[in-house]
Design an enzyme around this catalytic site. Structure first.
Site, PDB file in Angstrom:
ATOM      1  N   HIS A   1       5.951  -3.462   0.676  1.00 43.42           N
ATOM      2  CA  HIS A   1       6.493  -2.553  -0.357  1.00 43.42           C
ATOM      3  C   HIS A   1       7.920  -2.972  -0.739  1.00 43.42           C
ATOM      4  CE1 HIS A   1       9.244  -0.783   2.552  1.00 43.42           C
ATOM      5  NE2 HIS A   1       8.249  -0.877   3.401  1.00 43.42           N
ATOM      6  N   GLY A   2       8.371  -2.411  -1.852  1.00 40.83           N
ATOM      7  CA  GLY A   2       9.731  -2.677  -2.329  1.00 40.83           C
ATOM      8  C   GLY A   2      10.785  -2.036  -1.441  1.00 40.83           C
TER       9      GLY A   2
ATOM     10  N   GLU B   1       2.738   1.494   8.565  1.00 37.12           N
ATOM     11  CA  GLU B   1       3.681   0.810   9.453  1.00 37.12           C
ATOM     12  C   GLU B   1       3.504   1.309  10.892  1.00 37.12           C
ATOM     13  OE1 GLU B   1       7.059  -1.777   9.437  1.00 37.12           O
ATOM     14  OE2 GLU B   1       5.057  -1.618  10.293  1.00 37.12           O
TER      15      GLU B   1
ATOM     16  N   GLY C   1       6.503  -4.174   6.858  1.00 37.42           N
ATOM     17  CA  GLY C   1       7.047  -5.362   7.499  1.00 37.42           C
ATOM     18  C   GLY C   1       6.448  -5.687   8.853  1.00 37.42           C
TER      19      GLY C   1
HETATM   20  O1  LIG Z   1       9.583   1.028   9.123  1.00 37.44           O
HETATM   21  C1  LIG Z   1      10.628   0.403   8.872  1.00 37.44           C
HETATM   22  O2  LIG Z   1      11.781   0.881   8.897  1.00 37.44           O
HETATM   23  C2  LIG Z   1      10.505  -1.047   8.566  1.00 37.44           C
HETATM   24  C3  LIG Z   1      10.594  -1.820   9.874  1.00 37.44           C
HETATM   25  O3  LIG Z   1      10.379  -3.194   9.628  1.00 37.44           O
HETATM   26  O4  LIG Z   1       9.231  -1.298   7.966  1.00 37.44           O
HETATM   27  P1  LIG Z   1       8.928  -1.119   6.399  1.00 37.44           P
HETATM   28  O5  LIG Z   1      10.271  -0.906   5.716  1.00 37.44           O
HETATM   29  O6  LIG Z   1       8.290  -2.414   5.974  1.00 37.44           O
HETATM   30  O7  LIG Z   1       8.007   0.036   6.254  1.00 37.44           O
END
Ligand SMILES: O=C(O)[C@@H](CO)OP(=O)(O)O
Length: 215
Positions: free
Chosen positions: A9-10, A82, A151
């Site tokens: 995602h952005g 996530e 991520g």
């Molecule tokens: O959860 C989060 O803070 C980050 C960690 O890498 O993941 P994402 O921003 O890709 O959701």
């Protein structure tokens, strides 16, 4: 051969503020919205047939922008979420106690059963991510899906396809709105099944957000 595109995602408000999201959520920043538009511009000519997204807000918004450009609907799949980061969600990376940072580091430094209290292990996340990816094999012949996820989740998926254990030290940086591609194929010089064609491409972004670890 099935080609599956993987998009993180952005950039979100909490990415920019170094706040841990996990399965909590924050909105895309203006940069994050622009990044999603640039992914849409990049993939709209690739014949994407399905956009399937984690049901969290940041991935849904990114997927909506991409799906609109591709002329398809968004399908939600909670398996693409996530990592659940338990008691540390919503906390700022820079305010963790030594013990709390120790919990978090377990997730990135190769601890086999590492998890944040009340959170999920990397192996548990890997299993659901692979289930979501393998579900693409049941799509109609000729499908070309694009998955929108996160991520840690996508990094673990790609790394495990390369043969690393789910809890291996994290060495694959997937920046906001990076595009990866994995193929399910039978090539003579590659292992049968899933292989990695591209990982972490950001050449379509005019201003890639620094990964939150670099801030
Ligand atoms: O959860 C989060 O803070 C980050 C960690 O890498 O993941 P994402 O921003 O890709 O959701």
């Amino acid at each position: 051969m099935l080609q599956v595109y993987l998009v993180r995602h952005g950039e979100t408000q909490w990415n920019a503020q170094r706040r841990i999201q996990g399965q909590s959520d924050s909105a895309l920043t203006e940069k994050g919205e622009r990044q999603a538009e640039q992914v849409a511009e990049r993939v709209k000519t690739l014949g994407i047939t399905h956009v399937i997204a984690s049901d969290l807000g940041r991935t849904r918004r990114t997927a909506e922008i991409i799906a609109r450009a591709c002329g398809v609907d968004v399908t939600l799949d909670a398996r693409l979420r996530e990592l659940d980061m338990g008691v540390l969600e919503r906390r700022n990376l820079d305010t963790l106690s030594e013990e709390e940072e120790g919990w978090r580091r377990q997730l990135v430094n190769g601890t086999a059963d590492g998890r944040i209290p009340d959170g999920e292990s990397m192996l548990e996340m890997s299993e659901r991510m692979h289930a979501a990816l393998n579900a693409c094999l049941d799509l109609p012949a000729g499908s070309r899906p694009l998955l929108v996820s996160h991520g840690m989740a996508l990094g673990c998926l790609v790394s495990t396809i390369l043969g690393l254990p789910a809890w291996a030290e994290r060495r694959l940086r997937l920046r906001n709105c990076s595009i990866s591609r994995v193929d399910h194929q039978q090539s003579p010089w590659l292992a049968s099944g899933w292989v990695v064609e591209t990982a972490g491409d950001i050449s379509h972004l005019d201003a890639p957000a620094l990964d939150e670890l670099q801030r």
